[in-house]
Write a protein that holds these residues in place. Structure first.
Motif, PDB file in Angstrom:
ATOM      1  N   GLN A   8       0.832  -1.200   0.000  1.00  0.00           N
ATOM      2  CA  GLN A   8       0.000   0.000   0.000  1.00  0.00           C
ATOM      3  C   GLN A   8       0.866   1.249   0.000  1.00  0.00           C
ATOM      4  OE1 GLN A   8      -3.706   0.087   0.245  1.00  0.00           O
ATOM      5  NE2 GLN A   8      -3.123   2.064  -0.586  1.00  0.00           N
ATOM      6  N   LYS A   9       0.646   2.115  -0.988  1.00  0.00           N
ATOM      7  CA  LYS A   9       1.355   3.391  -1.083  1.00  0.00           C
ATOM      8  C   LYS A   9       0.351   4.447  -1.538  1.00  0.00           C
ATOM      9  CE  LYS A   9       5.594   0.921  -2.059  1.00  0.00           C
ATOM     10  NZ  LYS A   9       6.644   0.543  -3.022  1.00  0.00           N
ATOM     11  N   PHE A  10       0.700   5.717  -1.299  1.00  0.00           N
ATOM     12  CA  PHE A  10      -0.223   6.797  -1.606  1.00  0.00           C
ATOM     13  C   PHE A  10       0.463   7.881  -2.420  1.00  0.00           C
ATOM     14  CE2 PHE A  10      -2.025   5.300   2.542  1.00  0.00           C
ATOM     15  CZ  PHE A  10      -3.255   4.869   2.049  1.00  0.00           C
ATOM     16  N   ILE A  11      -0.348   8.592  -3.189  1.00  0.00           N
ATOM     17  CA  ILE A  11       0.057   9.824  -3.865  1.00  0.00           C
ATOM     18  C   ILE A  11      -0.762  10.953  -3.243  1.00  0.00           C
ATOM     19  CG2 ILE A  11       0.265  11.068  -6.040  1.00  0.00           C
ATOM     20  CD1 ILE A  11       1.940   8.489  -5.886  1.00  0.00           C
ATOM     21  N   VAL A  12      -0.088  12.027  -2.842  1.00  0.00           N
ATOM     22  CA  VAL A  12      -0.777  13.174  -2.252  1.00  0.00           C
ATOM     23  C   VAL A  12      -0.432  14.424  -3.060  1.00  0.00           C
ATOM     24  CG1 VAL A  12      -0.931  14.692  -0.256  1.00  0.00           C
ATOM     25  CG2 VAL A  12      -0.906  12.213   0.065  1.00  0.00           C
ATOM     26  N   ALA A  13      -1.469  15.101  -3.534  1.00  0.00           N
ATOM     27  CA  ALA A  13      -1.297  16.386  -4.215  1.00  0.00           C
ATOM     28  C   ALA A  13      -1.479  17.498  -3.198  1.00  0.00           C
ATOM     29  CB  ALA A  13      -2.310  16.538  -5.346  1.00  0.00           C
ATOM     30  N   ASN A  14      -0.460  18.302  -3.041  1.00  0.00           N
ATOM     31  CA  ASN A  14      -0.488  19.389  -2.067  1.00  0.00           C
ATOM     32  C   ASN A  14      -1.106  20.630  -2.710  1.00  0.00           C
ATOM     33  OD1 ASN A  14      -0.035  21.296  -0.106  1.00  0.00           O
ATOM     34  ND2 ASN A  14       2.120  20.821   0.178  1.00  0.00           N
ATOM     35  N   CYS A  42      -2.741  16.706   8.595  1.00  0.00           N
ATOM     36  CA  CYS A  42      -4.048  17.322   8.347  1.00  0.00           C
ATOM     37  C   CYS A  42      -4.980  16.343   7.644  1.00  0.00           C
ATOM     38  CB  CYS A  42      -3.857  18.594   7.522  1.00  0.00           C
ATOM     39  SG  CYS A  42      -5.386  19.490   7.192  1.00  0.00           S
ATOM     40  N   ILE A  43      -4.469  15.625   6.660  1.00  0.00           N
ATOM     41  CA  ILE A  43      -5.292  14.639   5.963  1.00  0.00           C
ATOM     42  C   ILE A  43      -5.797  13.578   6.940  1.00  0.00           C
ATOM     43  CG2 ILE A  43      -5.235  12.771   4.260  1.00  0.00           C
ATOM     44  CD1 ILE A  43      -3.361  14.492   2.587  1.00  0.00           C
ATOM     45  N   GLU A  44      -4.973  13.219   7.915  1.00  0.00           N
ATOM     46  CA  GLU A  44      -5.381  12.242   8.924  1.00  0.00           C
ATOM     47  C   GLU A  44      -6.351  12.834   9.945  1.00  0.00           C
ATOM     48  OE1 GLU A  44      -1.652  10.986  10.480  1.00  0.00           O
ATOM     49  OE2 GLU A  44      -1.172   9.708   8.759  1.00  0.00           O
ATOM     50  N   GLY A  45      -6.607  14.148   9.837  1.00  0.00           N
ATOM     51  CA  GLY A  45      -7.539  14.794  10.752  1.00  0.00           C
ATOM     52  C   GLY A  45      -6.907  15.277  12.026  1.00  0.00           C
ATOM     53  N   LEU A  46      -5.568  15.359  12.076  1.00  0.00           N
ATOM     54  CA  LEU A  46      -4.843  15.745  13.277  1.00  0.00           C
ATOM     55  C   LEU A  46      -4.401  17.205  13.202  1.00  0.00           C
ATOM     56  CD1 LEU A  46      -2.600  12.558  13.518  1.00  0.00           C
ATOM     57  CD2 LEU A  46      -4.791  12.966  14.664  1.00  0.00           C
ATOM     58  N   ARG A  47      -3.763  17.679  14.254  1.00  0.00           N
ATOM     59  CA  ARG A  47      -3.121  18.993  14.217  1.00  0.00           C
ATOM     60  C   ARG A  47      -2.087  19.004  13.096  1.00  0.00           C
ATOM     61  NH1 ARG A  47      -3.047  22.252  18.995  1.00  0.00           N
ATOM     62  NH2 ARG A  47      -0.907  22.887  18.565  1.00  0.00           N
ATOM     63  N   GLY A  48      -2.042  20.102  12.360  1.00  0.00           N
ATOM     64  CA  GLY A  48      -1.110  20.182  11.240  1.00  0.00           C
ATOM     65  C   GLY A  48       0.271  20.606  11.669  1.00  0.00           C
ATOM     66  N   THR A  49       0.885  19.847  12.563  1.00  0.00           N
ATOM     67  CA  THR A  49       2.223  20.179  13.043  1.00  0.00           C
ATOM     68  C   THR A  49       3.272  19.384  12.275  1.00  0.00           C
ATOM     69  OG1 THR A  49       1.978  18.553  14.806  1.00  0.00           O
ATOM     70  CG2 THR A  49       1.486  20.837  15.352  1.00  0.00           C
ATOM     71  N   VAL A  50       4.464  19.934  12.243  1.00  0.00           N
ATOM     72  CA  VAL A  50       5.569  19.349  11.492  1.00  0.00           C
ATOM     73  C   VAL A  50       6.186  18.203  12.273  1.00  0.00           C
ATOM     74  CG1 VAL A  50       7.862  19.847  10.548  1.00  0.00           C
ATOM     75  CG2 VAL A  50       6.018  21.541  10.352  1.00  0.00           C
ATOM     76  N   PRO A  54      12.214   9.599   9.407  1.00  0.00           N
ATOM     77  CA  PRO A  54      11.935   9.106   8.057  1.00  0.00           C
ATOM     78  C   PRO A  54      11.148  10.115   7.230  1.00  0.00           C
ATOM     79  CG  PRO A  54      10.398   8.124   9.607  1.00  0.00           C
ATOM     80  CD  PRO A  54      11.367   8.909  10.430  1.00  0.00           C
ATOM     81  N   PHE A  55      11.417  10.107   5.917  1.00  0.00           N
ATOM     82  CA  PHE A  55      10.702  10.987   5.009  1.00  0.00           C
ATOM     83  C   PHE A  55       9.389  10.330   4.587  1.00  0.00           C
ATOM     84  CE2 PHE A  55      15.082  12.338   4.770  1.00  0.00           C
ATOM     85  CZ  PHE A  55      14.976  13.719   4.740  1.00  0.00           C
ATOM     86  N   PRO A  56       8.415  11.133   4.154  1.00  0.00           N
ATOM     87  CA  PRO A  56       7.127  10.558   3.757  1.00  0.00           C
ATOM     88  C   PRO A  56       7.228   9.461   2.698  1.00  0.00           C
ATOM     89  CG  PRO A  56       6.916  12.919   4.003  1.00  0.00           C
ATOM     90  CD  PRO A  56       8.382  12.618   4.143  1.00  0.00           C
ATOM     91  N   ALA A  57       8.220   9.539   1.809  1.00  0.00           N
ATOM     92  CA  ALA A  57       8.365   8.499   0.788  1.00  0.00           C
ATOM     93  C   ALA A  57       8.622   7.131   1.404  1.00  0.00           C
ATOM     94  CB  ALA A  57       9.500   8.862  -0.179  1.00  0.00           C
ATOM     95  N   VAL A  58       9.087   7.119   2.637  1.00  0.00           N
ATOM     96  CA  VAL A  58       9.334   5.868   3.349  1.00  0.00           C
ATOM     97  C   VAL A  58       8.233   5.601   4.375  1.00  0.00           C
ATOM     98  CG1 VAL A  58      10.936   4.635   4.871  1.00  0.00           C
ATOM     99  CG2 VAL A  58      11.817   6.084   3.021  1.00  0.00           C
ATOM    100  N   ARG A  59       7.861   6.638   5.113  1.00  0.00           N
ATOM    101  CA  ARG A  59       6.842   6.502   6.170  1.00  0.00           C
ATOM    102  C   ARG A  59       6.010   7.776   6.164  1.00  0.00           C
ATOM    103  NH1 ARG A  59       6.204   3.538  10.942  1.00  0.00           N
ATOM    104  NH2 ARG A  59       5.220   4.645  12.681  1.00  0.00           N
ATOM    105  N   GLY A  60       4.889   7.731   5.480  1.00  0.00           N
ATOM    106  CA  GLY A  60       4.088   8.929   5.299  1.00  0.00           C
ATOM    107  C   GLY A  60       2.679   8.790   5.829  1.00  0.00           C
ATOM    108  N   LEU A  61       1.689   8.921   4.969  1.00  0.00           N
ATOM    109  CA  LEU A  61       0.287   8.890   5.359  1.00  0.00           C
ATOM    110  C   LEU A  61      -0.055   7.549   6.000  1.00  0.00           C
ATOM    111  CD1 LEU A  61      -2.254  10.700   5.156  1.00  0.00           C
ATOM    112  CD2 LEU A  61      -2.798   9.519   3.022  1.00  0.00           C
TER     113      LEU A  61
END
Length: 570
Positions: free
Chosen positions: A238-244, A343-351, A356-363
């Motif tokens: 399972q992998k995702f594409i996210v358009a910002n 934010c997509i997960e519905g959480l606080r939009g904190t950094v 790990p980078f999102p390409a490895v561990r993201g959504l």
């Protein structure tokens, strides 16, 4: 809205949860939660729309619907601007973005506050009217702008029209291209995607994108092909594409134009990314400040499904891909990719710290490609015409074309598709017509609030990633905000630092405290101690968790270099 096909993890035993920190607990809940159910953020947004504010009962309902702890939901409810300002039956949002500042020095804000008898963030006791601040509404070509409900009016006399009840939808200029065959403003046809399904393997498409040297159009300029390769090589099915689409640089309205005028091209780019990476679902996060973006993308997605271009086993290829469109809730820092995923997960939009980078561990903890909408909009051309044709679009070192936009201070503001390597002077004086009303250009800010400020004497630099970086500036989104000869540069420094302090996610103290302190130095009437300011800027640069804190010193350093005599330094 189609549900994302996320494979749930096995049930986790209680001892493991007890050992987990709160972040891991939230992630576990999200990974096992039904993805078609609303997130906490969506429930809270609905509450504000229905009742004008968030109550404790709403927070409990959001916790029950999302499966998140009530403490986590409370954090969400106190983070996003759209959830904080109480709403009256008539909710007014006045833009305080940099383009509006360049037009009126915020006189439109003061005029509206005084006329209504309300401060920003207040609601009348009878609930009839409320006033909030917003940055930015994407009408930078006709500043200043005010949003009345979902109607946005802009330009000369906007406050008077609003007070008289005569607001009307602001007009938008047509976009244009200097290319004989436009790439980014050409309507999306899905031809590149269909070509890839029959002429490319996922591996060969990925190699074509890498050969095209597509650099990200959202700020950092990271090579898109390399990011895709990292995600493709990451383990897991399972992998995702996210358009910002929630990158809200004040002064840039390029994403708005792409999502609302050419949504099919953005979706086609997402599908191509999914094909190359091995992802079967994508998410687009739009800005709530652009109320037309989400409906435009959803309509384009529905049309693509009807044409068999999204969904299961597309055109009998064995490749499946679909898209979910979501809307943010008012946060600039959500443009940073880890905050965006939260934010997509519905959480606080904190950094979050990387790696790990999102390409490895993201959504949801899974490999995720996050690309700006314009970055993705370039991919259909590459899939159809090839990397060599893409590189040939511009004579400079950077490949492809670029959308740029100008603010209201120019005689011919709007969105233009241009070639990399074009001198800024040509773009500003010939394409945008120079300053309006016979005023003189004093300075430019390019690429958003983290971009350096260029004095008018340095316009002969090429519009290119590397050449701008040598001057402390950046391509960024491609927004070009011009300041005319009336602009007070100390006021500009205060404006930028106020924005930076307000939009900090608050997670790291150099940014949370440092930007507020820097703003206060310019807010105070006494002279700014330059040595103290320089130390503070250095602390921001080296100590901040993300580019918001580390990037905000760039425009202030530019002002120190070119306009020190106006800053009131000691």
């Amino acid at each position: 809205m189609p549900a994302a096909r996320v494979r749930a993890t096995p049930a986790v035993k209680a001892p493991a949860i007890l050992r987990a920190v709160s972040k891991n607990l939230v992630e576990l809940v999200l990974r096992t939660h039904e993805q078609s159910a609303p997130t906490a953020l969506e429930v809270l947004k609905d509450a504000v729309e229905a009742r004008g504010e968030v109550t404790d009962e709403d927070r409990r309902a959001a916790a029950a619907a999302s499966g998140l702890p009530e403490a986590a939901v409370y954090g969400v409810s106190t983070f996003y601007d759209d959830l904080l300002a109480p709403r009256g039956r008539r909710h007014l949002r006045v833009c305080t973005g940099t383009s509006c500042f360049a037009t009126t020095a915020n006189a439109h804000v003061d005029e509206l506050r005084e006329a209504l008898g309300l401060e920003l963030g207040e609601r009348r006791d009878d609930g009839s009217v409320s006033l909030a601040e917003t940055v930015c509404l994407g009408f930078c070509h006709s500043s200043p702008a005010i949003r009345d409900g979902d109607l946005i009016d802009a330009g000369d006399g906007v406050v008077g029209r609003l007070l008289a009840g005569r607001t009307h939808g602001a007009s938008e200029p047509e976009w244009s291209s200097v290319l004989a065959e436009p790439v980014l403003i050409r309507p999306g046809t899905w031809a590149g995607f269909e070509h890839a399904l029959t002429r490319h393997t996922p591996e060969s498409l990925l190699e074509e994108v890498k050969a095209a040297r597509v650099r990200g159009r959202g700020g950092a300029g990271f090579p898109a092909g390399d990011k895709w390769a990292f995600a493709r090589a990451s383990p897991g099915e399972q992998k995702f594409i996210v358009a910002n689409g929630d990158e809200g640089d004040p002064g840039s309205y390029i994403d708005k134009y792409l999502m609302e005028r050419n949504p099919a091209l953005v979706l086609e780019g997402m599908a191509l990314a999914g094909y190359a990476v091995g992802a079967d679902h994508g998410f687009v996060l739009t800005r709530s400040e652009y109320p037309l973006s989400k409906p435009a993308l959803e309509q384009a997605a529905a049309s693509a499904r009807e044409d068999g271009l999204l969904g299961e086993d597309i055109r009998g290829s064995g490749f499946s891909f679909d898209v979910t469109v979501l809307e943010g809730a008012g946060s600039y820092v959500v443009g940073e990719e880890t905050a965006l995923l939260a934010c997509i997960e519905g959480l606080r939009g904190t950094v979050s710290a990387r790696p790990p980078f999102p390409a490895v561990r993201g959504l949801y903890g899974l490999p995720t490609v996050v690309n700006n909408t314009e970055t993705l909009a370039n991919i259909p051309f590459i899939a159809r015409e090839g990397a060599a044709a893409f590189a040939a679009l511009s004579p400079g070192a950077s490949s492809g074309s670029k959308l740029i936009c100008f603010n209201e201070r120019f005689a011919a503001p709007g969105v233009y598709e241009v070639r990399f390597g074009t001198p800024l002077r040509e773009l500003c004086e010939e394409l945008a017509g120079g300053m309006r009303d016979g005023r003189e250009l004093k300075a430019l800010q390019i690429g958003g609030p983290l971009g350096g400020i260029l004095p008018a004497s340095q316009l002969d630099v090429a519009f290119d990633f590397d050449q701008l970086a040598e001057l402390g500036c950046m391509v960024g989104h491609g927004g070009i905000v011009g300041f005319d000869d009336r602009t007070d540069m100390r006021d500009l420094a205060r404006h930028l630092l106020r924005f930076g302090a307000h939009e900090s996610c608050g997670k790291c103290f150099p940014c949370r405290i440092g930007l507020r302190r820097a703003h206060d130095m310019f807010e105070e009437r006494r002279a700014v101690d330059r040595a103290s300011l320089e130390q503070l800027l250095e602390a921001l640069e080296v100590g901040s968790l993300c580019a918001h804190g580390s990037g905000m010193p760039a425009p202030i350093r530019s002002l120190l270099a070119h306009f020190a005599d106006e800053l009131g330094l000691a």
